[in-house]
Design a protein around this motif. Sequence first.
Motif, PDB file in Angstrom:
ATOM      1  N   CYS A  12       0.971  -1.344  -0.024  1.00 48.91           N
ATOM      2  CA  CYS A  12       0.005   0.001   0.093  1.00 48.91           C
ATOM      3  C   CYS A  12       0.955   1.257   0.014  1.00 48.91           C
ATOM      4  N   TYR A  18      -4.978   1.924  11.671  1.00 49.80           N
ATOM      5  CA  TYR A  18      -5.851   0.758  12.092  1.00 49.80           C
ATOM      6  C   TYR A  18      -6.019  -0.377  10.945  1.00 49.80           C
ATOM      7  N   PHE A  53      -8.633  -4.860  -5.418  1.00 48.04           N
ATOM      8  CA  PHE A  53      -8.380  -4.754  -3.803  1.00 48.04           C
ATOM      9  C   PHE A  53      -6.957  -4.375  -3.593  1.00 48.04           C
ATOM     10  N   GLY A  55      -4.142  -4.314   0.148  1.00 49.02           N
ATOM     11  CA  GLY A  55      -3.429  -3.101  -0.386  1.00 49.02           C
ATOM     12  C   GLY A  55      -3.893  -2.221  -1.289  1.00 49.02           C
ATOM     13  N   GLU A  56      -3.037  -1.462  -2.107  1.00 47.13           N
ATOM     14  CA  GLU A  56      -3.697  -0.536  -2.804  1.00 47.13           C
ATOM     15  C   GLU A  56      -3.437  -0.896  -4.355  1.00 47.13           C
ATOM     16  N   GLN A  82     -11.595  -1.097  -5.200  1.00 51.39           N
ATOM     17  CA  GLN A  82     -11.650  -0.458  -3.740  1.00 51.39           C
ATOM     18  C   GLN A  82     -10.404   0.288  -3.521  1.00 51.39           C
ATOM     19  N   THR A  83     -10.249   1.560  -3.185  1.00 50.05           N
ATOM     20  CA  THR A  83      -8.946   2.321  -3.176  1.00 50.05           C
ATOM     21  C   THR A  83      -8.974   3.214  -2.168  1.00 50.05           C
ATOM     22  N   ASN A  84      -7.753   3.796  -1.709  1.00 54.35           N
ATOM     23  CA  ASN A  84      -7.916   4.912  -0.767  1.00 54.35           C
ATOM     24  C   ASN A  84      -7.684   6.175  -1.555  1.00 54.35           C
ATOM     25  N   SER A 106     -12.092   4.811   0.273  1.00 52.30           N
ATOM     26  CA  SER A 106     -12.267   4.706   1.664  1.00 52.30           C
ATOM     27  C   SER A 106     -11.593   6.079   2.276  1.00 52.30           C
ATOM     28  N   ARG A 117      -5.680   7.463   8.722  1.00 50.79           N
ATOM     29  CA  ARG A 117      -5.356   6.744   7.654  1.00 50.79           C
ATOM     30  C   ARG A 117      -4.072   7.521   6.930  1.00 50.79           C
ATOM     31  N   ILE A 149     -16.469   4.184   1.676  1.00 44.54           N
ATOM     32  CA  ILE A 149     -16.091   3.446   2.962  1.00 44.54           C
ATOM     33  C   ILE A 149     -15.784   4.301   4.063  1.00 44.54           C
ATOM     34  N   THR A 151     -14.541   4.273   7.940  1.00 42.48           N
ATOM     35  CA  THR A 151     -14.521   3.591   9.265  1.00 42.48           C
ATOM     36  C   THR A 151     -14.824   4.474  10.495  1.00 42.48           C
ATOM     37  N   LEU A 185     -14.812  -0.184  13.742  1.00 41.05           N
ATOM     38  CA  LEU A 185     -13.442  -0.353  13.729  1.00 41.05           C
ATOM     39  C   LEU A 185     -13.125  -1.911  14.320  1.00 41.05           C
ATOM     40  N   GLU A 186     -12.159  -2.391  13.487  1.00 42.76           N
ATOM     41  CA  GLU A 186     -11.892  -3.737  13.790  1.00 42.76           C
ATOM     42  C   GLU A 186     -10.577  -3.752  14.485  1.00 42.76           C
ATOM     43  N   ASP A 188      -7.105  -4.847  16.311  1.00 47.22           N
ATOM     44  CA  ASP A 188      -6.044  -5.806  16.260  1.00 47.22           C
ATOM     45  C   ASP A 188      -5.011  -5.361  17.215  1.00 47.22           C
ATOM     46  N   ARG A 268      -8.924 -10.255   7.299  1.00 47.02           N
ATOM     47  CA  ARG A 268      -9.511  -9.680   8.476  1.00 47.02           C
ATOM     48  C   ARG A 268      -9.319 -10.712   9.616  1.00 47.02           C
TER      49      ARG A 268
HETATM   50  C1  LIG Z   1      -7.786  -3.067   3.613  1.00 47.31           C
HETATM   51  S1  LIG Z   1      -8.577  -1.773   2.667  1.00 47.31           S
HETATM   52  C2  LIG Z   1      -7.856  -2.250   1.204  1.00 47.31           C
HETATM   53  C3  LIG Z   1      -8.543  -1.509   0.138  1.00 47.31           C
HETATM   54  C4  LIG Z   1      -7.931  -0.024  -0.114  1.00 47.31           C
HETATM   55  N1  LIG Z   1      -6.617   0.046   0.134  1.00 47.31           N
HETATM   56  C5  LIG Z   1      -8.820   1.033   0.641  1.00 47.31           C
HETATM   57  O1  LIG Z   1      -8.197   1.659   1.511  1.00 47.31           O
HETATM   58  O2  LIG Z   1      -9.940   1.021   0.427  1.00 47.31           O
HETATM   59  C6  LIG Z   1     -10.354  -2.290   2.772  1.00 47.31           C
HETATM   60  C7  LIG Z   1     -11.151  -1.335   3.727  1.00 47.31           C
HETATM   61  O3  LIG Z   1     -10.948  -2.068   4.921  1.00 47.31           O
HETATM   62  C8  LIG Z   1     -10.867  -0.866   5.632  1.00 47.31           C
HETATM   63  N2  LIG Z   1     -10.233  -1.353   6.974  1.00 47.31           N
HETATM   64  C9  LIG Z   1      -8.876  -1.424   7.099  1.00 47.31           C
HETATM   65  N3  LIG Z   1      -8.658  -1.875   8.373  1.00 47.31           N
HETATM   66  C10 LIG Z   1      -9.790  -1.826   9.204  1.00 47.31           C
HETATM   67  C11 LIG Z   1     -10.141  -2.095  10.573  1.00 47.31           C
HETATM   68  N4  LIG Z   1      -9.450  -2.386  11.317  1.00 47.31           N
HETATM   69  N5  LIG Z   1     -11.438  -1.909  10.860  1.00 47.31           N
HETATM   70  C12 LIG Z   1     -12.394  -1.715   9.950  1.00 47.31           C
HETATM   71  N6  LIG Z   1     -12.234  -1.500   8.666  1.00 47.31           N
HETATM   72  C13 LIG Z   1     -10.760  -1.673   8.216  1.00 47.31           C
HETATM   73  C14 LIG Z   1     -10.131   0.184   5.263  1.00 47.31           C
HETATM   74  O4  LIG Z   1     -10.465   1.493   5.710  1.00 47.31           O
HETATM   75  C15 LIG Z   1     -10.823   0.172   3.927  1.00 47.31           C
HETATM   76  O5  LIG Z   1     -12.104   0.666   3.632  1.00 47.31           O
END
Ligand SMILES: C[S@@+](CC[C@H](N)C(=O)[O-])C[C@H]1O[C@@H](n2cnc3c(N)ncnc32)[C@H](O)[C@@H]1O
Lengths: 388, 530
Positions: A12, A18, A53, A55-56, A82-84, A106, A117, A149, A151, A185-186, A188, A268
């Motif tokens: 990424c 997070y 998906f 990563g980026e 799905q991208t940042n 996101s 982020r 998306i 979070t 928020l998940e 970890d 996840r």
């Molecule tokens: C891991 S990212 C991969 C795709 C891309 N890099 C992005 O940010 O959309 C996929 C989604 O998971 C969300 N995400 C990552 N860690 C998370 C967490 N701990 N709890 C909830 N959502 C999470 C991100 O915000 C993103 O919307």
Amino acid sequence: MSVELRPLGDRCNIQCRYCYQEGTRHAAAAAPRYSLPGMLAALEELGEPFVLFGGEALLVRDEDLETLFAYGLEQHGINAIQTNGALIEAHHIDLFRRYRVRVGISLDGPGELNLARWAGSAGRTRRATARAEAALDRLCREGLAPSVIVTLHRGNAAGERLALLAGWIRHLHAIGVQRVRLHLLEVDTHNDSQGLRLNDAENLHALRSLRQLESELPGLRFDLFREMRDMLLARDAVSSCVWQACDSYATRGVRGVEGGGERSNCGRTHKGGVAYLAAPRRGYERQLALYATPQERGGCAGCRFFLMCKGNCPGTALEGDWRLRSEHCATWYGLFEDLETELAAAGEQPLSQSPRRAACEAELTALWQAGLDESLQSLTRRLGVAAA
Amino acid sequence: MSLRLLRLPLAIGAPAPRLQLAAPRLAWAGRVMQATWTPRFEAVRAALLAVELEQLAQGAISASAVDCLAGDVSALTALLRPRELAAIPLGAYAAAPPDSADPAAVVLNYRFALVRRERLPLLVEALAADDLERLLQLAAFPACCRAALVRALAAGEDLPLAIHAHGAASAAGPASWDSPAFSAAGAASGSGPASAASSALAAGPAAAVNAAASPIEANALLQPLGIAAVAHVPCSAACTASQALGCERLERGSAAGHAQAMAHLRAALAWPASYSQRNGIAEVQTAALRLVQESARREPQLTYRWHPAAAASIAAGGGADAAVADRTADTGSASPIAAGHSAGVAAIAADTDLDNPAAADYGFASLHAWRMRQAAVVWEQSRRLRGGGSFIDLACGDGYLLQLVEAETRRLSVFGLDRSEAQIARAQRRLPHRSLCLRHGDIAGLAAQAPAGGYDFALLRPEDLLPLPEPERRHSLRTVFGAARQVLAYASDQALRRHGSLGGLLTAAGLAATRTPAAADISAEVQPLP
Ligand SMILES: C[S@@+](CC[C@H](N)C(=O)[O-])C[C@H]1O[C@@H](n2cnc3c(N)ncnc32)[C@H](O)[C@@H]1O
Ligand code: SF4
């Protein structure tokens, strides 16, 4: 079910504090394999639409992106990414249009609300956030409004920040965004999520406020609320993975294809930082155990929403132990109650209130015992249980 | 051929009605592990079976048992015939085929007791009488292990094999291993009672942590896969009888030409491994794989067991084998992300700058609309800006756009002008290091402030010029074009509404884009209309 194509694995351009992938990202010893033919062969074998998906995904070189999109368009008539958002450039938008790519960005809110982020420094984070916001705005102006998306965490949904977030979502609505996906928020241990977690009351308050907001914004939908309502009405044909009896040994909601074409599990559930390969067959040990285990021991026994929730995503399980129910239980429970009350007031019968709920539970757990599963929609129809 | 040795010659159903015999579900910790260990496991299973058959044939043990798919029965028969061994069906159970993803697919697994022909009557008799004690005796369980298993099954144990062994082991305390074979294995993983104290696995309040470690534990953990030095179910990790039998078996295997397979088995038994049972689900984790087994009993009991070597060896990124390269680890609080933890959270707790009430004065319905427009301008002009130079925003407001411009490259120095004193004050707070370059005033004073050689870029909001009377507007434009090499322009939402498009606004202000902008552009490089 969704197929997540992860051409560069967890790689990424930013490092969300997070991100559930931080564990595997930091522990990876070798560079992931990358083979365009490998990916295409795996996609061909799966034969289903896929989401680019990561990563980026936009770190993939442009020719390859185009090849993948061309394949998706030809096979499925549609593409998704799905991208940042920080790497989106004008030429990407051109690709998105030509290859009918549905874009998901996101973003946790404007400016500082998106600071979790993290992009390496305050300046780089500000730039990445602004670029993602700009790209979002641009896509809207081009008639390609993305979904977003968000979070929810301490940085964007606690205290006064919630009102700022709501104001920003109002603006997204004004420029044409129609779908917003909310993530709780998940948490970890291998990233900074601990410090960002909201407590149950704050999560529930945030979701209730956003639900109120939704009712004021015609045309903008938070997927979450509609899905939970649909679950209560046993309309789960297209619900998202978290409501679908996910098995962390073989995540069915998400099937990953890696850059070399290898199959992977949803990241996840990679709690210890180990990216376990998917087991060949699914199991329902978790759901069966939750159904039978008292709530004070991390189970779901006796919960009238069990059929809908099933303990939710194992990636969000209490103590990071997939055998326990989701740590967001209290939030889901509160929201299910709200929806249930409203449905009942509107003269509909949610499954949670059905006199045949126990029969449905017995049937579903029996199926799980046999290694099988069924949607609530089909199960209730088969048993002649009226929901809705 | 898929034969799995589990030395439990008990009829399926009784006397151990709920003893789980089916192979557990397994997930590999990466493709390298899978590719490396799948064939090794196959080799180990084949070697262990060969050793077992030899022991049966020689009368060292009287009975054993294997699981076998229907398609493999003839292969099994072929192995038994030359050794004068017989197989008695113990029953069958349905289970998903090992490599099938199809949830509906089930295959029958047969269990056969294996016995030397002349001892057949003994086995048949014991089976007919459901004499568990006797059956385990025929299978050469040491007396202590026999008693423990009989006791466990009588107490209604319905747990997988590993759990039974662990239940017993937890009571027994740490083992001391002196046998050369086993201590070699232990040393390879750095495990042993000495390091036991350092093991701790955060596992919630109900966790019972037992740090005792021994190869017999690993033996129990992998036994459901048929990967075990000790063929019977040992009564505890400290069981010296089991230890001796395990060592003997490893040596016997090596002597019988399976040295390589026995080396693999030793390596697997030296893996750091953890076992836990919670709400009736047992999970074993090693560096190479994890496996899960369900039990009907939903005990709250949570028993984590962790080989002391696990934490250290995993954190070091190493393991018993080169294949560990594919293994990834929980780096815990030492992770580089965690190091940034406090800084990140502190920054997040700080006030936001999202409180500027002046959006309407700048032609936007909300602060978000204003900010997003500024972000969009920088996004559109980004390529041009990355070359560096000096940049002035002629209506800089609170300086957000300048902050974004600065973030594009260090080679840009930014300047700001605004008619609102309050906004300049905000801008100075935002960009304190540029405080002197952020000035209250209007375009008329621009020339006086310009750096020597003028600006590389000036950013103009043409709508701000429209209210001016004609001569003044023309003068302002002359000033701007005189002070900057490239003049960029953008529009507010209000101006776009009023003039239909950026182009309409530019014309109204006496400007034209140097190149036709794309339909969705909201900024452009401009020049004065002739
Ligand atoms: C891991 S990212 C991969 C795709 C891309 N890099 C992005 O940010 O959309 C996929 C989604 O998971 C969300 N995400 C990552 N860690 C998370 C967490 N701990 N709890 C909830 N959502 C999470 C991100 O915000 C993103 O919307
Ligand atoms: S682990 Fe969670 S996110 Fe992943 S597939 Fe399962 S339910 Fe979905």
